[in-house]
Scaffold this motif. Structure first.
Motif, PDB file in Angstrom:
ATOM      1  N   LEU A 188     -11.538   2.967   1.780  1.00  0.00           N
ATOM      2  CA  LEU A 188     -11.290   1.600   1.307  1.00  0.00           C
ATOM      3  C   LEU A 188     -11.266   1.526  -0.212  1.00  0.00           C
ATOM      4  CD1 LEU A 188     -13.604  -0.255   3.834  1.00  0.00           C
ATOM      5  CD2 LEU A 188     -11.148   0.165   3.981  1.00  0.00           C
ATOM      6  N   TYR A 189     -11.498   2.645  -0.882  1.00  0.00           N
ATOM      7  CA  TYR A 189     -11.643   2.617  -2.339  1.00  0.00           C
ATOM      8  C   TYR A 189     -10.371   2.212  -3.077  1.00  0.00           C
ATOM      9  CZ  TYR A 189     -16.109   4.893  -1.332  1.00  0.00           C
ATOM     10  OH  TYR A 189     -17.358   5.185  -0.850  1.00  0.00           O
ATOM     11  N   PRO A 190      -9.141   2.589  -2.615  1.00  0.00           N
ATOM     12  CA  PRO A 190      -7.973   2.159  -3.403  1.00  0.00           C
ATOM     13  C   PRO A 190      -7.500   0.739  -3.087  1.00  0.00           C
ATOM     14  CG  PRO A 190      -7.340   3.831  -1.768  1.00  0.00           C
ATOM     15  CD  PRO A 190      -8.788   3.529  -1.547  1.00  0.00           C
ATOM     16  N   ALA A 191      -8.097   0.043  -2.115  1.00  0.00           N
ATOM     17  CA  ALA A 191      -7.552  -1.240  -1.656  1.00  0.00           C
ATOM     18  C   ALA A 191      -7.859  -2.376  -2.632  1.00  0.00           C
ATOM     19  CB  ALA A 191      -8.112  -1.573  -0.276  1.00  0.00           C
ATOM     20  N   THR A 192      -6.873  -3.271  -2.802  1.00  0.00           N
ATOM     21  CA  THR A 192      -7.095  -4.467  -3.611  1.00  0.00           C
ATOM     22  C   THR A 192      -7.701  -5.557  -2.718  1.00  0.00           C
ATOM     23  OG1 THR A 192      -4.957  -5.420  -3.081  1.00  0.00           O
ATOM     24  CG2 THR A 192      -5.030  -3.902  -4.966  1.00  0.00           C
ATOM     25  N   PRO A 193      -8.317  -6.586  -3.314  1.00  0.00           N
ATOM     26  CA  PRO A 193      -8.882  -7.663  -2.491  1.00  0.00           C
ATOM     27  C   PRO A 193      -7.876  -8.258  -1.524  1.00  0.00           C
ATOM     28  CG  PRO A 193      -9.661  -7.869  -4.733  1.00  0.00           C
ATOM     29  CD  PRO A 193      -8.653  -6.750  -4.734  1.00  0.00           C
ATOM     30  N   PRO A 201       7.524   9.598  10.373  1.00  0.00           N
ATOM     31  CA  PRO A 201       7.253   8.723  11.527  1.00  0.00           C
ATOM     32  C   PRO A 201       6.363   9.365  12.587  1.00  0.00           C
ATOM     33  CG  PRO A 201       9.540   9.467  11.506  1.00  0.00           C
ATOM     34  CD  PRO A 201       8.921   9.970  10.254  1.00  0.00           C
ATOM     35  N   THR A 202       6.085  10.673  12.481  1.00  0.00           N
ATOM     36  CA  THR A 202       5.290  11.306  13.529  1.00  0.00           C
ATOM     37  C   THR A 202       3.792  11.259  13.251  1.00  0.00           C
ATOM     38  OG1 THR A 202       5.394  13.472  12.487  1.00  0.00           O
ATOM     39  CG2 THR A 202       7.137  12.924  14.044  1.00  0.00           C
ATOM     40  N   GLU A 203       3.398  10.822  12.081  1.00  0.00           N
ATOM     41  CA  GLU A 203       1.955  10.775  11.824  1.00  0.00           C
ATOM     42  C   GLU A 203       1.541   9.403  11.288  1.00  0.00           C
ATOM     43  OE1 GLU A 203       0.363  12.993   8.524  1.00  0.00           O
ATOM     44  OE2 GLU A 203       2.362  13.431   7.801  1.00  0.00           O
ATOM     45  N   GLN A 204       0.241   9.193  11.241  1.00  0.00           N
ATOM     46  CA  GLN A 204      -0.302   7.916  10.784  1.00  0.00           C
ATOM     47  C   GLN A 204       0.155   7.646   9.348  1.00  0.00           C
ATOM     48  OE1 GLN A 204      -4.516   7.637  11.385  1.00  0.00           O
ATOM     49  NE2 GLN A 204      -4.719   5.844  10.066  1.00  0.00           N
ATOM     50  N   ALA A 205       0.660   6.403   9.110  1.00  0.00           N
ATOM     51  CA  ALA A 205       1.142   6.035   7.779  1.00  0.00           C
ATOM     52  C   ALA A 205       0.014   6.165   6.769  1.00  0.00           C
ATOM     53  CB  ALA A 205       1.665   4.600   7.803  1.00  0.00           C
ATOM     54  N   PHE A 206       0.313   6.790   5.627  1.00  0.00           N
ATOM     55  CA  PHE A 206      -0.745   6.951   4.636  1.00  0.00           C
ATOM     56  C   PHE A 206      -0.389   6.234   3.334  1.00  0.00           C
ATOM     57  CE2 PHE A 206       1.940  10.737   4.711  1.00  0.00           C
ATOM     58  CZ  PHE A 206       2.377  10.820   3.396  1.00  0.00           C
ATOM     59  N   VAL A 207      -1.386   6.021   2.533  1.00  0.00           N
ATOM     60  CA  VAL A 207      -1.222   5.313   1.269  1.00  0.00           C
ATOM     61  C   VAL A 207      -0.479   6.205   0.285  1.00  0.00           C
ATOM     62  CG1 VAL A 207      -2.455   4.245  -0.650  1.00  0.00           C
ATOM     63  CG2 VAL A 207      -3.353   4.056   1.662  1.00  0.00           C
ATOM     64  N   LYS A 208       0.562   5.643  -0.323  1.00  0.00           N
ATOM     65  CA  LYS A 208       1.232   6.366  -1.408  1.00  0.00           C
ATOM     66  C   LYS A 208       1.722   5.331  -2.410  1.00  0.00           C
ATOM     67  CE  LYS A 208       5.593   6.758   1.206  1.00  0.00           C
ATOM     68  NZ  LYS A 208       5.197   6.045   2.433  1.00  0.00           N
ATOM     69  N   SER A 209       2.259   5.771  -3.544  1.00  0.00           N
ATOM     70  CA  SER A 209       2.651   4.747  -4.514  1.00  0.00           C
ATOM     71  C   SER A 209       3.849   3.985  -3.956  1.00  0.00           C
ATOM     72  CB  SER A 209       2.947   5.382  -5.872  1.00  0.00           C
ATOM     73  OG  SER A 209       3.979   6.296  -5.756  1.00  0.00           O
ATOM     74  N   PRO A 210       3.816   2.651  -4.054  1.00  0.00           N
ATOM     75  CA  PRO A 210       4.815   1.813  -3.376  1.00  0.00           C
ATOM     76  C   PRO A 210       6.232   2.115  -3.851  1.00  0.00           C
ATOM     77  CG  PRO A 210       3.020   0.493  -4.265  1.00  0.00           C
ATOM     78  CD  PRO A 210       2.859   1.871  -4.812  1.00  0.00           C
ATOM     79  N   VAL A 211       7.155   2.057  -2.893  1.00  0.00           N
ATOM     80  CA  VAL A 211       8.559   2.263  -3.230  1.00  0.00           C
ATOM     81  C   VAL A 211       9.105   1.013  -3.935  1.00  0.00           C
ATOM     82  CG1 VAL A 211      10.850   2.575  -2.205  1.00  0.00           C
ATOM     83  CG2 VAL A 211       8.890   3.884  -1.345  1.00  0.00           C
ATOM     84  N   THR A 214       0.822  -1.199   0.000  1.00  0.00           N
ATOM     85  CA  THR A 214       0.000   0.000   0.000  1.00  0.00           C
ATOM     86  C   THR A 214       0.862   1.256   0.000  1.00  0.00           C
ATOM     87  OG1 THR A 214      -0.130  -0.023   2.411  1.00  0.00           O
ATOM     88  CG2 THR A 214      -1.925  -1.087   1.216  1.00  0.00           C
ATOM     89  N   GLY A 215       2.192   1.076   0.017  1.00  0.00           N
ATOM     90  CA  GLY A 215       3.086   2.233  -0.002  1.00  0.00           C
ATOM     91  C   GLY A 215       3.254   2.878   1.357  1.00  0.00           C
TER      92      GLY A 215
END
Lengths: 508, 271
Positions: B186-191, B110-120, B102-103
């Motif tokens: 939940l819209y960007p999540a894969t099954p 590190p100080t905030e909630q991890a967010f979705v970004k394009s995977p490294v 999920t990137g």
């Protein structure tokens, strides 16, 4: 064979000889209405109500007001096989299987939202122009009652589908009833017929929603209009307008056609919203089950200020008597019962509060300009700002999510703004209104300005009166133009170029 | 005991005849119902809704190198954790796969909630890191793959309303929770990512283990969430599925607003 005109005249003669309606009709058709766009706000509410009645009647043909649990076997696959109330199943049926059912449901819902919004804007117009003053206090009280009834009926209608979101709203309403001191639990059980949720509330809400409240609203609208007709509409001050006359356009044909056209515009806007923009997609919310809850549940916008007050209220409780064994008033009581009680109490009483302060007991048929009453205007803006902040507070979670910030930050910001903004906005309004008094040309209609280029290449303004436009008197009033357009020609009784139609004595 | 005398072929013929007969009755009674029921036929072999597989062991060396490059600074050389980051040993491949695919990992801040970004990392690299961490210690779920054909969307809706909507909202659009915590959309999540999140409980989300939700139930929820990503938007513009707040603004600004403009247009103006 007689012609159509002759037969119509015969019918009219028949009615007149028996009921004496000719005099009444002639007088009514010639009745004068002041023509101003801000006098048409209440009309939006009236026409939305008509749309609500028509679409509502359609919906009653298919809605089943029952909490009886059934297994859904309809065409919406993601809910097939689930247990749900007949109310919810029939709303799914209206949305997916009844021809034009969904568009009717959506028009109905949009019309309700616009109905109450129009009432609020209409109320603000009446307030800021002082149109509630003697002799119109009773119509102010009726109008405020209509606002309350509209909000209550809107909430009840929103609750009828028995989906997860609206069921949560009913749950909150039950808790609010419980919070009322001494009588709360009796009242809640009296209304619900049992503990929450029970099986009685949907059928009871239904009969309130489709019969009792609409009948009350229709009757009060009738009284509201009849009183307005009898007392005549207020008008803005202007050339030829006095406290004792009404300047404007005749009911027939100019006003009737304008109003009729506005009805169709209102219906068209509501139908366009109903057809193009989704509202309350109950199939995505699922049936109401008491142990299930969705995050981010908000009511429709007109309940937003109450929901916002619930959200902003700290968890304070008042205990009377000993700490243990005393009578505790839950914190829900203050924002959800006390606040609306005070709000509508002050609204009802405002005409008398103001006349007590100003000691003005005389009749007023000319509206104030808001700038002419700095104190009323700034108090109104301040109080309005209080409710706007409460309204925004019902979206704390959506605001925090949209602006990617902390929910607690939004909550505390709004808690502070709830007290700071009304004072600030009221004060700024007062300063601005006082400032306007010193401007030379306020309220004078602007004149056309023409920029001309002379032969030697300079520009000059033609038709601009230096130092304001006071010299440019309006020679023709808009209603004069409207009357000329309507084919009636100019009335002979003209004074200083202004159209003036006197109406004396009551109608009834 | 009667059934012992009936041959296997006989049972099959009888069953098939009954199936055809029942279907025929359904079709004749309600063509609409039958046609929409039809896509879930009786499966030949029982398909499992969720299957867990570990990434191939040959990826472990690559994963070890990638871990040293991208993860070790915080999680430590053996993924044993540090003062900055938790111990990953024994969490299984699904946990690692969720965070890197999920990137969210490596962390942006590190100080905030991890967010979705394009995977490294690319897909192979994601699997490699997951394989490496899973190889360090036993335990934790392997990477789930969901067979949407073997799931029940209606049961999924019911479970979603019960277990997920309280944070992610009933439309799955997500929302701000208390303090700085939010439930993501939940819209960007894969099954696979949805199943991983349910089974491993990333961040503030609770973990739903096999004692709480069966694999079939996880599959049902995944099916409903994939539906929510493209729901039936009968009735027009969906307004982002955020509910009455957006509707109120449309009613006031567009509905009432356009009527005010129309009134100003046809009504008188000069005082």
């Amino acid at each position: 064979m007689s012609t159509l005109e002759e037969r119509a005249a015969q019918a009219a003669g028949f009615a007149d000889e028996r009921l004496g309606v000719a005099r009444f009709t002639r007088k009514s058709l010639n009745k004068i209405f002041p023509d101003h766009w801000s006098f048409m706000l209440g009309e939006i509410a009236l026409y939305s109500f008509v749309v609500l009645i028509f679409t509502g009647v359609f919906l009653t043909l298919f809605f089943v007001p029952s909490s009886q649990q059934v297994i859904y076997h309809g065409s919406y696959a993601p809910l097939r096989g689930q247990r749900m109330s007949e109310a919810y199943a029939s709303t799914l049926n209206i949305s997916f299987n009844v021809r034009a059912g969904l568009v009717m449901r959506q028009i109905h819902h949009w019309a309700a939202d616009v109905f109450i919004a129009a009432i609020v804007v209409h109320l603000l117009r009446i307030f800021f122009t002082g149109a509630f003053r003697k002799p119109r206090e009773l119509n102010w009280v009726i109008g405020t009652t209509l606002l309350i009834l509209a909000i209550v009926n809107g909430f009840i209608g929103y609750s009828l589908p028995d989906d997860l979101i609206s069921g949560t709203g009913i749950r909150i309403a039950f808790s609010i009833l419980l919070s009322i001191p001494v009588i709360g639990s009796y009242l809640a059980f009296f209304i619900f017929g049992s503990n929450f949720p029970g099986t009685s509330i949907i059928p009871r809400f239904y009969i309130l929603h489709v019969l009792i409240l609409p009948a009350l609203i229709a009757a009060l609208i009738g009284a509201h209009l009849a009183i307005m007709w009898h007392q005549k509409h207020t008008q803005y001050p202007g050339p030829g307008r006095t406290e004792r006359n009404v300047v404007g356009i005749a009911f027939w044909p100019a006003y009737a056609l304008q109003a009729g056209g506005f009805f169709f515009i209102t219906a068209a806007v509501l139908a366009a919203l109903g057809g193009l923009v989704q509202i309350n997609p109950i199939w995505l919310y699922g049936p109401y089950v008491p142990y299930k809850v969705s995050y981010a549940v908000q009511p429709d916008w007109y309940m937003g200020w109450l929901d916002g007050a619930l959200r902003l209220m700290p968890s304070w409780e008042a205990v009377f008597g000993p700490t243990i064994g005393g009578h505790m008033i839950p914190n829900v009581f203050f924002p959800a019962v006390l606040l609306p009680g005070v709000t509508f109490g002050l609204l009802f009483a405002w005409p008398w509060i103001e006349s007590a302060v100003t000691r003005d007991r005389s009749e007023h048929n000319l509206c104030d300009r808001p700038r002419e009453r700095p104190i009323r205007t700034s108090v109104g803006v301040g109080v309005l700002m209080f409710y706007i902040v409460l309204f925004l507070a019902s979206a704390t979670d959506v605001l925090a999510n949209t602006f990617e910030t902390s929910l607690n930050l939004v909550l505390w910001t709004l808690r502070v703004l709830l007290f700071v903004l009304p004072v600030l906005s009221g004060f700024v309004t007062y300063l601005l209104v006082r400032e306007i008094e010193h401007l030379p040309a306020v309220g004078v209609p602007k004149t056309a300005v023409e920029i001309r280029r002379t032969v030697d290449g300079k520009f000059e303004l033609a038709g601009l009166a230096p130092g304001g436009a006071a010299e440019e008197e309006i020679t023709e009033l808009p209603e004069e133009a409207a009357r000329a357009k309507s084919g009636l020609g100019l009335p002979t009784e003209a004074e200083g170029g202004a159209v003036q139609l006197r109406q004396e004595g009551g109608l009834l | 005991m009667k059934f012992k005398h009936v041959s296997g072929a006989g049972v099959f013929v009888f069953g098939a005849t009954m199936l055809v007969a029942v279907t025929a009755v359904l079709v004749s009674r309600s063509p609409q119902l039958a046609s929409s029921v039809a896509p879930t036929p009786v499966p030949h072999s029982v398909k499992r809704a969720v299957v867990y597989t570990n990434p191939p062991a040959r990826l472990i060396p690559e994963g070890k190198a990638l871990f040293a490059e991208d993860c070790e600074t915080c999680h430590g050389p053996q993924a044993q954790g540090s003062s900055r980051a938790p111990n990953l040993q024994g969490l299984g491949a699904a946990t690692v796969d969720f965070w890197v695919s999920t990137g969210r990992m490596p962390l942006a801040d590190p100080t905030e909630q991890a967010f979705v970004k394009s995977p490294v990392l690319n897909r192979t690299q994601q699997l490699a890191v997951s394989a490496y961490v899973a190889s360090l210690a036993p335990g934790g779920p392997a990477i789930p793959s969901v067979n949407l054909g073997a799931t029940n969307i209606s049961r999924g809706e019911s479970l979603f309303a019960e277990d997920c909507a309280a944070c992610h909202t009933i439309t799955g659009v997500g929302d701000a929770l208390a303090n700085n915590v939010y439930a993501p959309s939940l819209y960007p999540a894969t099954p696979t990512q949805i199943a991983e999140a349910i089974r491993t409980g990333p961040g503030n989300m609770p973990r739903f283990g096999p004692g709480t939700l069966s694999n079939q139930e996880v599959g049902d929820i995944v099916r409903y969430v994939t539906y929510l990503q493209h729901p039936n938007d009968r009735g027009g513009l969906g307004l982002g599925h955020v509910g009455p707040v957006a509707e109120g603004f449309v009613a006031i600004l567009i509905g009432l607003g356009s009527l005010l403009v129309a009134g100003y247009w046809i009504g008188g103006r000069a005082g």
